[in-house]
Design a protein around this motif. Structure first.
Motif, PDB file in Angstrom:
ATOM      1  N   SER A  12       0.827  -1.209   0.000  1.00 14.47           N
ATOM      2  CA  SER A  12       0.000   0.000   0.000  1.00 14.47           C
ATOM      3  C   SER A  12       0.862   1.260   0.000  1.00 14.47           C
ATOM      4  N   GLU A  37     -11.687   0.529  -7.740  1.00 14.62           N
ATOM      5  CA  GLU A  37     -10.739  -0.302  -6.999  1.00 14.62           C
ATOM      6  C   GLU A  37     -10.248  -1.495  -7.817  1.00 14.62           C
ATOM      7  N   ARG A  38     -11.159  -2.122  -8.558  1.00 15.60           N
ATOM      8  CA  ARG A  38     -10.756  -3.290  -9.353  1.00 15.60           C
ATOM      9  C   ARG A  38      -9.719  -2.896 -10.398  1.00 15.60           C
ATOM     10  N   CYS A  41      -6.370  -2.230  -8.765  1.00 16.84           N
ATOM     11  CA  CYS A  41      -5.709  -3.493  -8.435  1.00 16.84           C
ATOM     12  C   CYS A  41      -4.946  -4.044  -9.636  1.00 16.84           C
ATOM     13  N   GLN A  42      -5.572  -3.970 -10.798  1.00 11.51           N
ATOM     14  CA  GLN A  42      -4.935  -4.461 -12.019  1.00 11.51           C
ATOM     15  C   GLN A  42      -3.758  -3.576 -12.422  1.00 11.51           C
ATOM     16  N   ASP A  45      -1.074  -4.164  -9.754  1.00  9.02           N
ATOM     17  CA  ASP A  45      -0.809  -5.578  -9.502  1.00  9.02           C
ATOM     18  C   ASP A  45      -0.733  -5.864  -8.001  1.00  9.02           C
ATOM     19  N   SER A  47      -3.431  -6.394  -4.234  1.00  9.74           N
ATOM     20  CA  SER A  47      -4.756  -6.822  -3.792  1.00  9.74           C
ATOM     21  C   SER A  47      -5.661  -5.614  -3.541  1.00  9.74           C
ATOM     22  N   ARG A  48      -6.949  -5.886  -3.431  1.00 15.16           N
ATOM     23  CA  ARG A  48      -7.902  -4.815  -3.140  1.00 15.16           C
ATOM     24  C   ARG A  48      -7.646  -4.226  -1.748  1.00 15.16           C
ATOM     25  N   SER A  50      -4.727  -3.721  -0.348  1.00 16.46           N
ATOM     26  CA  SER A  50      -3.640  -2.752  -0.481  1.00 16.46           C
ATOM     27  C   SER A  50      -4.137  -1.460  -1.111  1.00 16.46           C
ATOM     28  N   VAL A  51      -4.993  -1.570  -2.105  1.00 12.13           N
ATOM     29  CA  VAL A  51      -5.547  -0.390  -2.761  1.00 12.13           C
ATOM     30  C   VAL A  51      -6.391   0.411  -1.784  1.00 12.13           C
TER      31      VAL A  51
END
Length: 249
Positions: A12, A37-38, A41-42, A45, A47-48, A50-51
């Protein structure tokens, strides 16, 4: 956008760092909506979780604002930074009222000098208005009204100087001084003398006389300093007064 996938620990933190860099480079402008958020994440790279943590940190820092329509870059983070700096000054046991006063004096002397060169007709009108309010407050013996007009007068000088960085610093320092001034008993004589100083400062700004402006401003702040010291003789006690105000932040 030039986004680098995050592959390290404390993911994060790295998302926070990259988003900040994008804002600084103007890849993300004030008012821009971030991807959801999705998509973030992409992009990074990660996880949600961390975002979400990164967005939470940036929101607390005042760089982002989140509502039902999404997450946006905002410009109102200056106030948050200002409050944080003020609190750091208050909580630092090495800081004293003397340090704060000297810094304010140095800063306001430069601001009033710039104000004599950069002031507009509107600035002069407002400064005149504040001195009129001070006169009315004096006649009504309204201490609170006088203090409010006094504060507004000095803030207008900072605005008239037309230097955004110095304006930011002035707001931080003056807020600390004001907390002490509000406690100081201002009698009729003190208000009368203070009003005369303000009129001299105004005249110097209006006639664009920087030397007279600096002298009047210096004499005014020195008078304020002397009155405060008569009540709070020990600097450590003044420091405690400032610390006791930390609950307002």
């Amino acid at each position: 956008m030039n986004v680098q996938p995050v592959k390290k620990k404390n993911l994060s933190d790295h998302v926070v760092a990259q988003l900040k860099e994008m804002i600084v480079r103007r890849e993300l402008e004030i008012g821009d909506k971030l991807p959801n958020e999705r998509e973030l994440c992409q992009m990074f790279d990660v996880s949600r979780t961390s975002v979400r943590e990164a967005l939470r940190v940036l929101e607390l820092q005042g760089l982002l604002i989140r509502n039902t329509t999404g997450t946006y870059v905002q410009a109102s983070f200056g106030g948050i930074i200002e409050e944080s700096l003020t609190l750091q000054i208050i909580l630092n046991s090495q800081n004293s009222y003397k340090d704060i006063h000297q810094t304010r004096l140095m800063l306001e002397r430069e601001l009033v000098t710039l104000a004599t060169m950069n002031r507009s007709r509107e600035n002069i009108m407002k400064l005149n208005g504040f001195t009129e309010v001070m006169e009315n407050a004096l006649s009504m013996k309204d201490r609170n009204l006088y203090i409010e007009a006094d504060i507004a007068f000095h803030n207008e000088i900072a605005l008239a100087a037309n230097n955004s960085v110095m304006l930011f610093l002035h707001r931080t320092i003056s807020e600390l001084i004001i907390k002490v001034q509000r406690i100081v008993a201002i009698d009729d004589n003190a208000m009368k003398e203070s009003l005369q100083f303000h009129k001299m400062i105004l005249n110097a700004i209006e006639t664009q006389n920087p030397n007279m402006a600096r002298e009047a401003l210096t004499n005014h702040l020195s008078d304020v300093d002397n009155r405060i010291k008569k009540i709070y003789k020990e600097d450590n006690y003044i420091r405690e007064v400032l610390k006791n105000e930390k609950g307002n932040y």
